[in-house]
Scaffold this active site. Structure first.
Site, PDB file in Angstrom:
ATOM      1  N   LYS A 172      -0.632  32.487  59.193  1.00 13.20           N
ATOM      2  CA  LYS A 172      -1.823  31.740  58.764  1.00 13.20           C
ATOM      3  C   LYS A 172      -2.156  32.100  57.325  1.00 13.20           C
ATOM      4  CE  LYS A 172      -6.768  31.430  60.017  1.00 13.20           C
ATOM      5  NZ  LYS A 172      -7.796  31.888  61.000  1.00 13.20           N
ATOM      6  N   LYS A 211      -0.177  27.964  60.298  1.00  8.47           N
ATOM      7  CA  LYS A 211      -1.577  27.541  60.365  1.00  8.47           C
ATOM      8  C   LYS A 211      -2.175  27.572  58.962  1.00  8.47           C
ATOM      9  CE  LYS A 211      -6.143  28.622  62.288  1.00  8.47           C
ATOM     10  NZ  LYS A 211      -6.916  29.407  63.291  1.00  8.47           N
TER      11      LYS A 211
END
Length: 275
Positions: A172, A211
């Protein structure tokens, strides 16, 4: 054929999407430190109404999330070591296991950024591996937050390699709160950028998902990152994104949707807006 956006990243002209697919890309973020329980409740209702992937919550909100999201397919995604990643490995493990025991299905964990910047890769690797082993062993999945605003490209590439070797579920970009102090004393923040997302997708193994968090504020932002291979985003603008999708005729069936280039004034990142 592809188009070039203003940051020089090639994107396809169209991609196939449906409204349910877009909704299930979203971790609806309820992480601002000043949020009251009433505000969190409202946010959880949004997550449930729009049937997103998860509600991303602070650990103390897990019980509230379980109550509101009961009967839905929306998962609960607690954050740990958030937002600065400076807890010890043992505390991060304990926090993750407690969050899973309380009902968390996905854990978003911040790395020790200082250790990464210092090149202490053995520490960074051992921590990610230990937390991933604990999380997976408890029946959940781990997303590893890099906080790219603090990092150089070589750090991002190295972290992607580590996370691929360890076998984490996701990497992420950002917490949404990684503000960098400039020379004049002001603070700046980019969050997810197309440049970094491209690097992450190319540097991670195929089984590691990406992400994007920080700056995904519109349907066009979401479509751009999806076109780069991103499968999940952290967002607060869920209503705006999905209502715009409906206005453009995106429904339950998969259709081809245009991917617009980044406007010149938005060239710094996915969006110039805050997470």
């Amino acid at each position: 054929m592809s188009i070039k956006n203003s940051v020089g990243i090639a994107l396809p002209k169209t991609i196939p999407v449906s409204l349910p697919q877009l909704a299930k890309m979203i971790d609806h973020s309820l992480l601002h430190p000043t949020m009251t329980d009433a505000e969190i409740h409202s946010g959880l209702e949004i997550a449930k109404t729009y049937n997103v992937a998860t509600a991303c919550v602070k650990p103390y909100s897990i019980a509230q999330a379980k109550s509101v999201l009961s009967g839905s397919t929306v998962g609960i995604c607690p954050v740990i070591g958030f937002p600065h990643g400076n807890s010890t490995t043992q505390i991060k493990i304990a926090e993750a296991l407690a969050a899973i025991s309380d009902g968390g299905a996905e854990i978003d964990m911040v790395i020790n950024v200082g250790k990464a910047l210092g090149g202490e890769w053995e520490y960074v690797t051992d921590e990610i591996r230990a937390i991933n082993d604990a999380v997976v062993g408890a029946g959940a999945i781990l997303k590893v937050i890099f906080e790219n605003d603090y990092l150089k490209q070589e750090h991002i590439v190295k972290l992607c390699g580590i996370c691929t070797d360890v076998g984490v579920a996701f990497v992420k970009t950002s917490t949404g709160y990684g503000f960098v102090k400039n020379e004049g004393g002001t603070y700046g923040y980019e969050g997810a950028t197309l440049r970094d997302l491209k690097i992450m997708r190319e540097s991670c193994g195929k089984d590691v998902q990406i992400k994007a968090a920080g700056g995904v504020r519109s349907l066009d932002d979401l479509l751009r990152v999806r076109a780069l291979g991103v499968s999940r985003v952290g967002a607060t603008a869920t209503i705006a994104i999905l209502e715009e999708a409906k206005k453009r005729g995106i429904g339950k069936e998969v259709i081809e949707v245009e991917v617009l280039p980044v406007p010149e004034e938005g060239g710094k990142g996915v969006s110039s807006s805050e997470y």
